[in-house]
Scaffold this active site. Structure first.
Site, PDB file in Angstrom:
ATOM      1  N   LYS A  21       0.777  -1.354  -0.033  1.00  0.00           N
ATOM      2  CA  LYS A  21      -0.047   0.127   0.151  1.00  0.00           C
ATOM      3  C   LYS A  21       0.976   1.323  -0.030  1.00  0.00           C
ATOM      4  CE  LYS A  21      -1.766   1.799   4.169  1.00  0.00           C
ATOM      5  NZ  LYS A  21      -1.420   3.145   4.202  1.00  0.00           N
ATOM      6  N   ASN A  22       1.869   1.376   0.832  1.00  0.00           N
ATOM      7  CA  ASN A  22       2.659   2.240   1.022  1.00  0.00           C
ATOM      8  C   ASN A  22       3.355   2.713  -0.169  1.00  0.00           C
ATOM      9  OD1 ASN A  22       1.286   3.074   3.365  1.00  0.00           O
ATOM     10  ND2 ASN A  22       2.818   2.456   4.509  1.00  0.00           N
ATOM     11  N   CYS A 115      -5.403   8.213   9.513  1.00  0.00           N
ATOM     12  CA  CYS A 115      -4.963   7.610  10.636  1.00  0.00           C
ATOM     13  C   CYS A 115      -4.612   8.545  11.794  1.00  0.00           C
ATOM     14  CB  CYS A 115      -4.161   6.586  10.555  1.00  0.00           C
ATOM     15  SG  CYS A 115      -4.899   4.789  10.490  1.00  0.00           S
ATOM     16  N   ARG A 120       0.826  14.521  13.484  1.00  0.00           N
ATOM     17  CA  ARG A 120       1.342  14.152  12.176  1.00  0.00           C
ATOM     18  C   ARG A 120       1.413  15.599  11.173  1.00  0.00           C
ATOM     19  NH1 ARG A 120      -1.060   8.463  10.000  1.00  0.00           N
ATOM     20  NH2 ARG A 120       0.803   8.275   8.913  1.00  0.00           N
ATOM     21  N   ASP A 304       4.959   0.629  12.254  1.00  0.00           N
ATOM     22  CA  ASP A 304       3.543  -0.185  11.788  1.00  0.00           C
ATOM     23  C   ASP A 304       3.585  -1.311  12.065  1.00  0.00           C
ATOM     24  OD1 ASP A 304       2.892   2.244  10.448  1.00  0.00           O
ATOM     25  OD2 ASP A 304       3.278   1.769   8.297  1.00  0.00           O
ATOM     26  N   ARG A 396      -8.466  -0.520   5.100  1.00  0.00           N
ATOM     27  CA  ARG A 396      -7.633   0.519   4.372  1.00  0.00           C
ATOM     28  C   ARG A 396      -6.206  -0.114   4.128  1.00  0.00           C
ATOM     29  NH1 ARG A 396      -6.213   4.974   7.987  1.00  0.00           N
ATOM     30  NH2 ARG A 396      -4.997   5.094   6.144  1.00  0.00           N
TER      31      ARG A 396
END
Ligand code: UD1
Length: 416
Positions: A21-22, A115, A120, A304, A396
């Site tokens: 995903k990233n 999230c 952030r 993560d 997600r």
């Protein structure tokens, strides 16, 4: 939507990891810099990927799925404001900032959401863009960035932010002369973005090291077939699940080097690990030993995987200390884990976990993506039934997680 899990489960068999995903998200944003059609292969079917496609739609960009590939057509690209609603759905949507500024010299977006794992900010993204010559104003939740033509510059990041490094690489592709990003993030997803852009005609060197150099090019052409790397966080989640369950599992489509920070810790904890090409086999002969963890930027232990690792340490022999250094507020899984019998307390940026023999099923809520995955892992090994609510967060970042665990023999159902 929720998962209902009946435990404890002993996982057995093989499971295949999807594309990262990233890596897919910044690469999708990078197609905004490319002329024609880009073909991105091995893209995971995730809500976040759909959101990125929706963010690009008002710009006249068409994303079309073809099996596990996405074709992105930018032939009709035009500059439009991106709605607040879309920007707020995902923090990574701010990755369009760099490429749009590079391509149009003007962008207006609302501050991104996503999230909730700490404040952030995106100050480093903006500082870097300003260094390249952008004029940025922030007004009532909106960011407006303008520049006639960006100019290559030396940028030193205060912390090696993944998103800022990606945004700045993309912003600098057409910037006059050479841009150097120092103290850049070294994550494998940044190397993948560099590879994609270089296939499109970019001249970027150094991704994966703290210094990245971007030489000016005049245009990029959509590459026809770039395969995104496999997802090291998904792989890590399955590897921890296998170790927890005490079964014997082969995780396929892994880049072993990318999961080494996790494997090193698991070996220390006494987990059996065998590497073979792109597969990792995990089994256990005895109990899990307590280990200490400190999350760090790559190649340190990934933030993560912190929540999932807390579950493993919850049933280890002894006391473990986990320190979160990347995000300031990433312990939302802890109150939920406590309800499942985990002996854990928080002290500032550290959690102390005293291993217990077993966990007990409970009704819990996924507070964010990775914390949600951790609760699923806890449910897999807990006695009796666990309900994990709010699994939209989990969707997600994990493609059909329940189906993958069902193939390993787990009793897990999706209930709407
Ligand atoms: C990316 C990942 C996310 C992962 C994180 C850290 C994506 C889509 N997401 O997020 O899954 O958890 O890397 O590995 O790739 N920071 C600032 N100012 C900034 C930018 C960041 O202070 O302008 C801080 C953040 O608050 C955080 C730290 O830097 O404390 C790291 O954040 P960053 O590396 O930017 O994470 P993301 O790119 O958002």
């Amino acid at each position: 939507m929720r998962f209902v899990i009946k435990g404890p489960n002993r996982l057995q068999g093989a499971i295949k990891v999807s594309g990262a995903k990233n890596a897919a998200l910044p690469i999708l944003a990078a197609t905004l810099l490319c002329d024609g059609v880009s073909v991105i292969e091995g893209v995971p079917r995730l809500n976040d990927v759909d959101v990125m496609c929706e963010v690009m739609k008002p710009l006249g960009v068409e994303c079309r799925w073809q099996n596990e590939n996405i074709l992105v057509d930018t032939t009709k690209i035009r500059l439009e404001e991106i709605s607040e609603k879309l920007m707020r759905r995902m923090r990574a949507s701010c990755l369009v900032l760099g490429p749009l500024l590079a391509r149009f010299g003007h962008v207006k977006i609302s501050q991104p959401g996503g999230c909730n794992i700490g404040s952030r900010p995106i100050d480093l993204h903006l500082k870097g863009l300003r260094a390249l010559g952008a004029e940025i104003t922030e007004r009532s939740g909106y960011l407006i960035a303008k520049s006639n033509r960006l100019k290559g510059a030396e940028i030193h990041l205060d912390v090696p932010s993944v998103g800022a490094t990606e945004n700045l690489i993309m912003a600098a592709v057409f910037a006059e002369g050479t841009t150097v990003i120092r103290n850049a993030a070294k994550e494998p997803e940044i190397v993948d973005l560099q590879n994609f852009l270089n296939r499109a005609g970019g001249r970027i060197r150094g991704a994966g090291t703290p210094t990245i150099r971007i030489d000016e090019v005049k245009s990029l052409v959509g590459p026809k077939g770039h395969r995104v790397i496999s997802d090291r966080i998904e792989a890590g989640t399955h590897i921890i699940a296998a170790a927890l369950s005490g079964g014997d599992v082969v995780v396929q489509n892994v880049i072993p080097e990318h999961v080494e920070p996790l494997l090193a810790k698991l070996r220390e904890a006494g987990v059996g690990i065998e590497l073979h090409g792109d597969t990792v086999r995990i089994w256990r002969e005895g109990g899990i030993k307590a280990v200490d963890i400190r999350t760090m930027p790559y190649p340190g232990f990934p933030t993560d995987l912190q929540a999932q690792m807390c579950v493993l340490l919850a049933v280890a022999e002894g006391t473990s200390v986990v320190t979160e250094t990347v995000f300031e507020n990433r312990f939302k899984h802890i109150p939920e884990l406590r309800r499942m019998g985990v002996d854990i307390y928080i002290e500032g940026r550290t959690v102390v976990i005293r291993g217990v023999e077993k966990l007990s099923g409970a009704h819990v809520e996924a507070p964010d993506l990775r914390a949600g995955a951790a609760l699923v892992l806890a449910g897999l090994i807990a006695e009796n039934s666990t309900v994990v609510d709010n699994i939209e967060h989990i969707d997600r970042g994990y493609e059909a997680l329940e189906e993958k665990y069902q193939t390993l023999g787990a009793s897990i159902e999706r209930v709407s």
